[in-house]
Design a protein around this motif. Structure first.
Motif, PDB file in Angstrom:
ATOM      1  N   PHE A 240       4.003   0.222 -16.508  1.00 12.52           N
ATOM      2  CA  PHE A 240       3.568   0.601 -15.162  1.00 12.52           C
ATOM      3  C   PHE A 240       4.802   0.635 -14.262  1.00 12.52           C
ATOM      4  O   PHE A 240       5.450  -0.387 -14.046  1.00 12.52           O
ATOM      5  N   LEU A 241       5.133   1.798 -13.749  1.00 18.63           N
ATOM      6  CA  LEU A 241       6.227   1.941 -12.791  1.00 18.63           C
ATOM      7  C   LEU A 241       5.601   2.456 -11.499  1.00 18.63           C
ATOM      8  O   LEU A 241       5.265   3.625 -11.366  1.00 18.63           O
ATOM      9  N   ALA A 242       5.401   1.536 -10.553  1.00 21.15           N
ATOM     10  CA  ALA A 242       4.606   1.873  -9.377  1.00 21.15           C
ATOM     11  C   ALA A 242       4.932   0.908  -8.255  1.00 21.15           C
ATOM     12  O   ALA A 242       5.494  -0.165  -8.486  1.00 21.15           O
ATOM     13  N   PRO A 243       4.594   1.259  -7.030  1.00 19.92           N
ATOM     14  CA  PRO A 243       4.777   0.323  -5.926  1.00 19.92           C
ATOM     15  C   PRO A 243       3.796  -0.827  -6.004  1.00 19.92           C
ATOM     16  O   PRO A 243       2.783  -0.759  -6.694  1.00 19.92           O
ATOM     17  N   GLY A 244       4.109  -1.907  -5.296  1.00 24.22           N
ATOM     18  CA  GLY A 244       3.173  -3.013  -5.151  1.00 24.22           C
ATOM     19  C   GLY A 244       2.221  -2.735  -4.000  1.00 24.22           C
ATOM     20  O   GLY A 244       2.332  -1.742  -3.293  1.00 24.22           O
ATOM     21  N   MET A 245       1.271  -3.623  -3.803  1.00 21.24           N
ATOM     22  CA  MET A 245       0.309  -3.482  -2.722  1.00 21.24           C
ATOM     23  C   MET A 245       0.841  -4.155  -1.459  1.00 21.24           C
ATOM     24  O   MET A 245       1.688  -5.045  -1.525  1.00 21.24           O
ATOM     25  N   THR A 246       0.351  -3.725  -0.310  1.00 25.81           N
ATOM     26  CA  THR A 246       0.684  -4.452   0.905  1.00 25.81           C
ATOM     27  C   THR A 246      -0.171  -5.705   0.979  1.00 25.81           C
ATOM     28  O   THR A 246      -1.311  -5.721   0.546  1.00 25.81           O
ATOM     29  N   CYS A 247       0.388  -6.759   1.560  1.00 27.90           N
ATOM     30  CA  CYS A 247      -0.302  -8.043   1.580  1.00 27.90           C
ATOM     31  C   CYS A 247      -1.611  -7.980   2.358  1.00 27.90           C
ATOM     32  O   CYS A 247      -2.633  -8.480   1.922  1.00 27.90           O
ATOM     33  N   SER A 248      -1.598  -7.356   3.521  1.00 24.00           N
ATOM     34  CA  SER A 248      -2.795  -7.372   4.363  1.00 24.00           C
ATOM     35  C   SER A 248      -3.909  -6.524   3.791  1.00 24.00           C
ATOM     36  O   SER A 248      -5.050  -6.951   3.691  1.00 24.00           O
ATOM     37  N   SER A 249      -3.597  -5.298   3.369  1.00 26.19           N
ATOM     38  CA  SER A 249      -4.658  -4.413   2.888  1.00 26.19           C
ATOM     39  C   SER A 249      -5.235  -4.893   1.570  1.00 26.19           C
ATOM     40  O   SER A 249      -6.425  -4.748   1.313  1.00 26.19           O
ATOM     41  N   SER A 250      -4.391  -5.469   0.713  1.00 20.83           N
ATOM     42  CA  SER A 250      -4.876  -5.904  -0.591  1.00 20.83           C
ATOM     43  C   SER A 250      -5.784  -7.125  -0.470  1.00 20.83           C
ATOM     44  O   SER A 250      -6.560  -7.411  -1.369  1.00 20.83           O
ATOM     45  N   GLN A 251      -5.702  -7.850   0.633  1.00 21.37           N
ATOM     46  CA  GLN A 251      -6.554  -9.013   0.819  1.00 21.37           C
ATOM     47  C   GLN A 251      -7.908  -8.635   1.398  1.00 21.37           C
ATOM     48  O   GLN A 251      -8.817  -9.455   1.452  1.00 21.37           O
ATOM     49  N   GLU A 252      -8.053  -7.410   1.853  1.00 23.10           N
ATOM     50  CA  GLU A 252      -9.317  -6.967   2.415  1.00 23.10           C
ATOM     51  C   GLU A 252     -10.140  -6.326   1.299  1.00 23.10           C
ATOM     52  O   GLU A 252      -9.832  -5.248   0.830  1.00 23.10           O
ATOM     53  N   SER A 253     -11.151  -7.003   0.863  1.00 22.35           N
ATOM     54  CA  SER A 253     -11.940  -6.537  -0.276  1.00 22.35           C
ATOM     55  C   SER A 253     -12.577  -5.184   0.015  1.00 22.35           C
ATOM     56  O   SER A 253     -13.239  -4.985   1.027  1.00 22.35           O
ATOM     57  N   GLY A 254     -12.333  -4.244  -0.883  1.00 19.00           N
ATOM     58  CA  GLY A 254     -12.953  -2.936  -0.754  1.00 19.00           C
ATOM     59  C   GLY A 254     -12.368  -2.069   0.327  1.00 19.00           C
ATOM     60  O   GLY A 254     -12.965  -1.060   0.705  1.00 19.00           O
ATOM     61  N   ASN A 255     -11.202  -2.416   0.841  1.00 15.39           N
ATOM     62  CA  ASN A 255     -10.575  -1.591   1.864  1.00 15.39           C
ATOM     63  C   ASN A 255     -10.330  -0.187   1.317  1.00 15.39           C
ATOM     64  O   ASN A 255      -9.567  -0.014   0.374  1.00 15.39           O
ATOM     65  N   PRO A 256     -10.951   0.846   1.888  1.00 12.12           N
ATOM     66  CA  PRO A 256     -10.827   2.188   1.322  1.00 12.12           C
ATOM     67  C   PRO A 256      -9.469   2.823   1.559  1.00 12.12           C
ATOM     68  O   PRO A 256      -9.169   3.867   1.002  1.00 12.12           O
ATOM     69  N   GLY A 257      -8.638   2.219   2.383  1.00 13.56           N
ATOM     70  CA  GLY A 257      -7.362   2.839   2.682  1.00 13.56           C
ATOM     71  C   GLY A 257      -6.190   2.262   1.928  1.00 13.56           C
ATOM     72  O   GLY A 257      -5.062   2.674   2.130  1.00 13.56           O
ATOM     73  N   SER A 258      -6.405   1.297   1.048  1.00 17.46           N
ATOM     74  CA  SER A 258      -5.292   0.601   0.420  1.00 17.46           C
ATOM     75  C   SER A 258      -4.929   1.202  -0.928  1.00 17.46           C
ATOM     76  O   SER A 258      -5.717   1.884  -1.564  1.00 17.46           O
ATOM     77  N   VAL A 259      -3.688   0.944  -1.333  1.00 17.34           N
ATOM     78  CA  VAL A 259      -3.285   1.177  -2.708  1.00 17.34           C
ATOM     79  C   VAL A 259      -3.582  -0.091  -3.487  1.00 17.34           C
ATOM     80  O   VAL A 259      -3.174  -1.175  -3.096  1.00 17.34           O
TER      81      VAL A 259
END
Length: 375
Positions: free
Chosen positions: A243-262
């Motif tokens: 897997f060669l990919a970016p990581g997630m942002t801390c805030s968006s990844s903590q929001e369950s089901g956030n439709p705008g996050s990676v």
């Protein structure tokens, strides 16, 4: 008569094997040839405080009743191309693809734009493009290439001996971001590295070595503007990077089901050279969550230069629910020196059983002989 592939279960990336089933007797099958390599198959699950990990070797189904097969006299010449049609800048037709229960063999050749399936420049409220339960076999390029496209699902498919990338996702900035792209529950075995280099060269550009799932060119946008889900995929037998990919942002990844996050979660790499490598600087705080690796030379590496803290966690890099076992080098959480004090938070993870091994990514002069964790 079905054709199957057994995944490797050792550090040797090339120990996959293809067989044909000649007989079935209840839960026992007979193969057309003897097994050459050891494939771990005990009925056991590795359980840790960070979760469980099933380390039994996978079996992929290569046979399907329908197929798209390239001309074997001219391999790598066929492909499926899904695009948008415009007149004077106005969209008159959005291409749409539904491909399921089929075998796509020997298609695609050359660069990423000539994958077996190319979905490109599909924007707006087009019907979803769905690839489900498809076997991509021995392609001359990537299996699926998704470039500036929306509403794409690649699910429960097998990628065997694709070339350079099995799944390639890019957003080059000329069109809206890759919203509603979902890569879920796929099995990738033995992606072919056309550069034939056992170790990455000093320059870490993504074109230099192969990666089974590659996400690139998202640096023009913040994570919250994208909607990309890479979940519950298994990569094995990768000579480059799984897997060669970016990581997630801390805030968006903590929001369950956030439709705008990676969101990259629940993915597994094994029997490969490199597990998950993060090279992109896309946010002030990065999170790595729910990733597992075993029988991998280097399991999880971040190579970023971050400059500030996340407002909620007061950290620049968070890794949680990571399971790494039986690896040569376990976890490298590196932010790159930028003159600022940074906080790295590692929690709810299990990292064990590494051997002494220098890091090819960070350099033998600085990382020689470290074991499980390097920060």
């Amino acid at each position: 008569g079905d054709e199957i592939v057994l995944a490797p279960t050792n550090f040797a990336t090339e120990q996959d094997e293809v067989f044909r089933i000649t007989a079935i007797n209840q839960n026992s099958i007979t193969l057309n040839d003897s097994v050459k390599y050891y494939h771990y198959g005990a009925n056991s699950v590795f359980t840790t405080n960070a979760g469980s990990l099933d380390v039994r070797g996978e079996v992929g189904m290569l046979s399907h009743t329908a197929g798209i097969i390239s001309d074997h006299d001219t391999p790598g010449t066929g492909q499926i191309y899904v695009i948008q049609d415009t007149i004077d800048g106005n969209v008159i037709l959005n291409g749409s693809l539904t491909l399921s229960n089929a075998r796509v063999e020997g298609c695609g050749t050359g660069d990423l734009g000539n994958a077996s399936v190319v979905i490109k420049d599909i924007i707006g409220n087009n019907p979803p493009n769905a690839i489900t339960n498809v076997s991509f076999v021995k392609s001359g390029a990537a299996g699926v290439s998704i470039m500036r496209a929306q509403n794409v699902l690649v699910h429960s498919s097998l990628f065997y001996k694709t070339t350079n990338n099995s799944i390639y996702i890019a957003d080059l900035g000329e069109f809206p971001k890759p919203r509603a792209v979902k890569i879920t529950n796929n099995l990738i075995i033995g992606n072919i590295n056309p550069y034939n280099s056992p170790n990455p060269p000093p320059t870490y550009g993504y074109k230099i070595y192969s990666s089974s799932i590659l996400v690139t060119n998202l640096t023009k946008f913040t994570f919250k503007e994208n909607n990309l889900l890479i979940e519950s995929n298994i990569v094995c037998g990768e000579t480059g990077v799984a897997f060669l990919a970016p990581g997630m942002t801390c805030s968006s990844s903590q929001e369950s089901g956030n439709p705008g996050s990676v969101n990259l979660t629940g993915n597994i790499a094994h029997s490969s050279n490199y597990g998950y490598v993060i090279l992109s600087k896309l946010a002030d705080c990065l999170m790595i969550s729910h990733f597992s690796a075993y029988k991998v030379k280097e399991a999880l590496i971040t190579y970023n230069s971050l400059t500030s803290f996340d407002s909620e966690t007061k950290a620049s890099l968070i890794a949680n629910n990571i399971i790494l076992t039986d690896t040569a080098t376990g976890l490298t959480l590196n932010q790159g020196y930028n003159g600022n004090t940074s906080r790295i938070l590692l929690k709810n993870s299990y990292i064990g059983g590494p051997s002494m091994k220098e890091s090819y990514f960070i350099g033998p002069d600085t990382c020689k002989d470290f074991t499980a964790i390097r920060m």
